[in-house]
Design a protein around this motif. Sequence first.
Motif, PDB file in Angstrom:
ATOM      1  N   ILE A 409       0.160  -0.068   2.587  1.00  0.00           N
ATOM      2  CA  ILE A 409      -0.013   0.665   3.851  1.00  0.00           C
ATOM      3  C   ILE A 409      -1.181   1.625   3.725  1.00  0.00           C
ATOM      4  CG2 ILE A 409       1.054   2.376   5.374  1.00  0.00           C
ATOM      5  CD1 ILE A 409       3.753   1.078   4.766  1.00  0.00           C
ATOM      6  N   ARG A 410      -1.259   2.319   2.601  1.00  0.00           N
ATOM      7  CA  ARG A 410      -2.348   3.269   2.387  1.00  0.00           C
ATOM      8  C   ARG A 410      -3.706   2.564   2.356  1.00  0.00           C
ATOM      9  NH1 ARG A 410      -5.764   4.365  -1.323  1.00  0.00           N
ATOM     10  NH2 ARG A 410      -6.688   6.450  -1.444  1.00  0.00           N
ATOM     11  N   GLU A 411      -3.786   1.457   1.626  1.00  0.00           N
ATOM     12  CA  GLU A 411      -5.063   0.759   1.493  1.00  0.00           C
ATOM     13  C   GLU A 411      -5.544   0.217   2.841  1.00  0.00           C
ATOM     14  OE1 GLU A 411      -6.803   0.884  -1.126  1.00  0.00           O
ATOM     15  OE2 GLU A 411      -5.270   1.727  -2.449  1.00  0.00           O
ATOM     16  N   LEU A 412      -4.636  -0.306   3.647  1.00  0.00           N
ATOM     17  CA  LEU A 412      -5.020  -0.800   4.973  1.00  0.00           C
ATOM     18  C   LEU A 412      -5.472   0.343   5.866  1.00  0.00           C
ATOM     19  CD1 LEU A 412      -2.244  -3.472   5.658  1.00  0.00           C
ATOM     20  CD2 LEU A 412      -4.626  -3.882   5.025  1.00  0.00           C
ATOM     21  N   GLY A 413      -4.794   1.485   5.749  1.00  0.00           N
ATOM     22  CA  GLY A 413      -5.196   2.649   6.538  1.00  0.00           C
ATOM     23  C   GLY A 413      -6.567   3.162   6.151  1.00  0.00           C
TER      24      GLY A 413
END
Length: 867
Positions: A409-413
Motif C-alpha cells: 500500500i505504501r509503495e503504490l501510494g
Amino acid sequence: MTRFISLNHFLTTILFLTTFIAAAQDNSYEDGKSYILGGLDVTGLQSYNEQTVKTYTGLRVGQPITLPGEQISEVIKKLWGLELFSEIEFFITNIEENTVFLELNIIERPTLTNIKFYGVKKGKIEGLIKDTDLKKGKKITESLISNSKNYIVNKYKKQGYLNAEVAIATSKDTLDTNTQSMVVNVNKGDKVKIRDIIFEGNEQLGDKKLRKALKNTKKKKFGRFWKKSKYIQEDYEEDLGLLIDKFAENGYRDARVISDSVIKVDENNIDLKIKVEEGDKYYFGNIDFVGNTVYTDRQLNQVLGIKKGDTYNGVLLRERIADNSKPDPSDVTSLYQNNGYLFSTINPVEISAANDTIDFEIRIIEGKETFLSHVTVSGNDKTNDHVIYRELRTRPGQKYNKADIIRSIRELGQLGFFDAEQITPDVLNANPNEGTVDLAWNLVESGSSQIELQGGYGGGGFIGTLGLSFSNFSIQNLFKGEKYKPVPMGDGQTFALRLQASQTYRVYSLNFAEPWLGGKKPVRFNLSMSRTQQFAASYDTSGDIDINKDQQFSITGITAGLAKRVQWPDDFFTISHSLSYQLYDFRNYNIGLFNFGDGKANSLAYTFGISRNATQGGRIFPRGGSNFEVSAKFTPPWSLFSNKDFRELKNRSEELEEEKNSVGLSAADQSELEDLDQERFRLLEYYKVKFKGDWYTTLVDKLVLRSNAEFGFLGSYNSAVGNVPFERFYVGGDGLGNFTLDGRDVVQLRGYDEQAVTPYSDGATSPDGALIYNKFSLELRYPLTLKPSASIYGLAFLEGGNSFNNFQDFNPFELKRSAGVGLRIFMPAFGLLGIDFGYGFDEDLVPTSAGQGPSGWQTHFIIGQQF
C-alpha cells in the motif's frame, strides 16, 4: 406511518363491508358469493389517469371475483402501499344476476411543488433536501413530514444544538392541481456546552485523569482548540466505554458506571454527573499459551510483553493480542498473520481470579498455512500492469503476509499515480480448509501529469514560462500514434521539459528518469540537460531597460545518475550515484565573486547519496514515518595534480586587490588580475555536504506534525584556490529556485524576503551565497480534503535558520526565527500550489536593513513545487 395506514385500512374495510352488506340485503345474495366483474369506475381523480389507477388495482373486467373476499382486501392493501392516496373506498353500484359493478373512490395525496427553508444557510439547504428527499414531485405524506422533521432535529442535536426545533407547514399551490408548497422553519438555538463533568465514587483515579479519558466529551475550558465542549449523545455514550477502559488500564477490571445524568444548568449549558464503582485492583498472574506449535511460549511472551505481577491492564492485553488501531502493530495476531496464518484465532481467557491475581490462558487455534492463490489489479486505466506488479510484495504462491500488504500500500501510494486514500486491497475467496486466499487490488487513478503555463512581469519585462511534466510517461511508445492519450503514458517514467524566457534571461531544461532500469530491479536511471543564459541589463533615467546581448553569462550542464534500493540496514534505503558536468561561459560579464568577466569555468563532479524514505500515507499528505537524505558532492582536487603554485597566485591576486581598492589598477594590472582568477577557477574544485530530514507524527485524528532539520556545507581542498563562486546556499523566502541552474541551493525560510538571510558583500545589492547553513522547522498540518481531483490542507509553522561564510562564525543556535500559517492545494494538472503568511522576528542580512528591526510580515506564493 404504519399505525396511520393500518387504522385507515381498517376503517376503509369496515366501510366497504357495511356498504356491501347493505347492498347484499337489497339484492338478496349470499355472503361470499362469486361474481363476474362487469365494470370498475374510478372517481375522485385529479391528476392520475383512470386507466393507470385500474392498472394499479390489477382488476380487469370479466374476471371472477368473490364478494366479500380477500381480493378486495389485497387490492386496498396494494393501493395503500403506493402511498399515492389518502383515502380509498370501494362501492357496489349494481348487481345483475352474477355480474357485479364496482366503484373505486380515491382521494389523491398532494404533490410537493416548492420548498423553502428558513433558519438554514443557503449552502446547507441542498444537502438537507437530498437527505430528507423533500424534492419537487414528491407525494406529501404524514410520514414524510414526520421523518423529515426528526432527521433535521437529530442532525443538529449531533452538532451540539440540543434545543433545535423544526416546524413544517404546507399550503395549497394554486398554480397547479392538487399541489402544495412546503415551508420548513429551523430554529437551531445556541450550542449546548458542557459546563462541568462531575464524578462520584472514584477514589483511586482522580477526576482530571477520568476527564482526560473522555475523548470527545470535554467541559468548557479557555484555550481548548481541537476538542469542543459541545454535548453529543452518541460521542458521550462511546466515551463512557473509554472511561471503563481507563479503569481497566489501571487494574480495576470490575469498574462500572452505576449511573449517569444530564443536568440542565440553563438554555446553553449542562452538567454531566457520572457515578462509578471502581471495585478492587487486580494483578496479572500466570499467563499460559495453549495450542501454539509455530512459535514457542518464549517467543510469544516476548511479543505479549506482560509479566506475572504486573498491574492488570485489560486494554493493554487486548492490544497485545490484536491491535486494530494501527496498520502494522506488533501484536500476537500480526505475528501469526505475517507468517502465513491468516485464519489463526487468539483468545485470552481468564481461568482463575484468586484474591487480587488473575491467571490467563491464551488459547490459540493456528489454522492452516495460507497462500495467495490469485492477485489481481483493477482500476488502472492509464498505468500498465507491470508498473504496479513490480511494486507489489504480494505474489501468487507466496505465504499470506499482512506486513507485505501494508508495505505494498505504501509503495503504490509513493508512486503518485493513484489516490493514496483509496488503495484498499480486498481479501476474497478465503478457504480455510485449503489454506488459500485471493487478493484484489482496487485502485483509483489520479492525475500524474502537470502543466506549468505562466506569464508575469518582473526584472523589467515580461516573463513567460512553459513547463510540462509527465510522471507516468512511456518512452517506448513515443513513436506510436495510437498510444497518445494525449501523450504516451503508463510505464512509470518521468519526462519533464521546461522553457522560460524574459528580456534578461532564457532557460531550457530537460529531464528523463526510468525508475526500473532494465525492468527487473529497482534501479533508477536519471538524465538531465540544461542551459541558461543571463544577459546584462541597465536602466536609463526614464526607467526603460536596455539589454546588451554581447554581455552574457551562460551555463550548460548534463547530469547522469543511478540510484538503487538496497536491503541493508533495511529495504527503505536507497544509494545513489551521479556524475555531472557544467560549463560556465562568461562573455564580458562579471558576477562580482571573481575578477574576470571573460573566460570559462568547468565543473566535473561526482555525487554520492544515501536516503531512507519510510513515510506513510502518500506523497501529498504523509501521516507518519520519516524521510532523510545525506549527500556528498565533490570534484577532483585539480590543484593537487597541477604544477602551478596557487599560493603565489593567491598572494599576487590579493596584492592587486588591495591596490585596486586604494589607488586603482592600470590596464595591464587589471588584465593580470583577471588572468589570475581565470587560472584559479578554470577547473572548479570543491566538496559539498548536505543533510535533510523530515519526520511525520500523527498527533490526534488527522492532525500531523512535520519536524524538519537541514544542514549544508561547501568547502575547498586548497585554501590557496579559495571557495568556488557557485554551488552556494541562498536562504530566505519561498525556497523556489526560479531560473538558476548554477548548482545553488535555494533554502526556504518563510517570514523573510527572497535570499535575505544570505551574506551580502559590503554595499552589494544581491547576496553572494553562503558556505554554511542550517535550518529547523515545526509544521502542523490538517487536511481539508484529500480527494484525487484536489487535495487541500492548512498548516501553521515555526521556523528558524541562518547562513554563514565560515565555521568561525557558525552557530547552530543563532537563528533567524519566524512563524505563520499557510494553505496548500495539490491539483494533478498543476502540482502543488500554496500561499504562506510568515512573520520574521529578527533582522535579515540585507545591508540596507541593518538596525531596522524585525523582518515583519511576508507573503510567499508556492507554484508548481515538487515533492
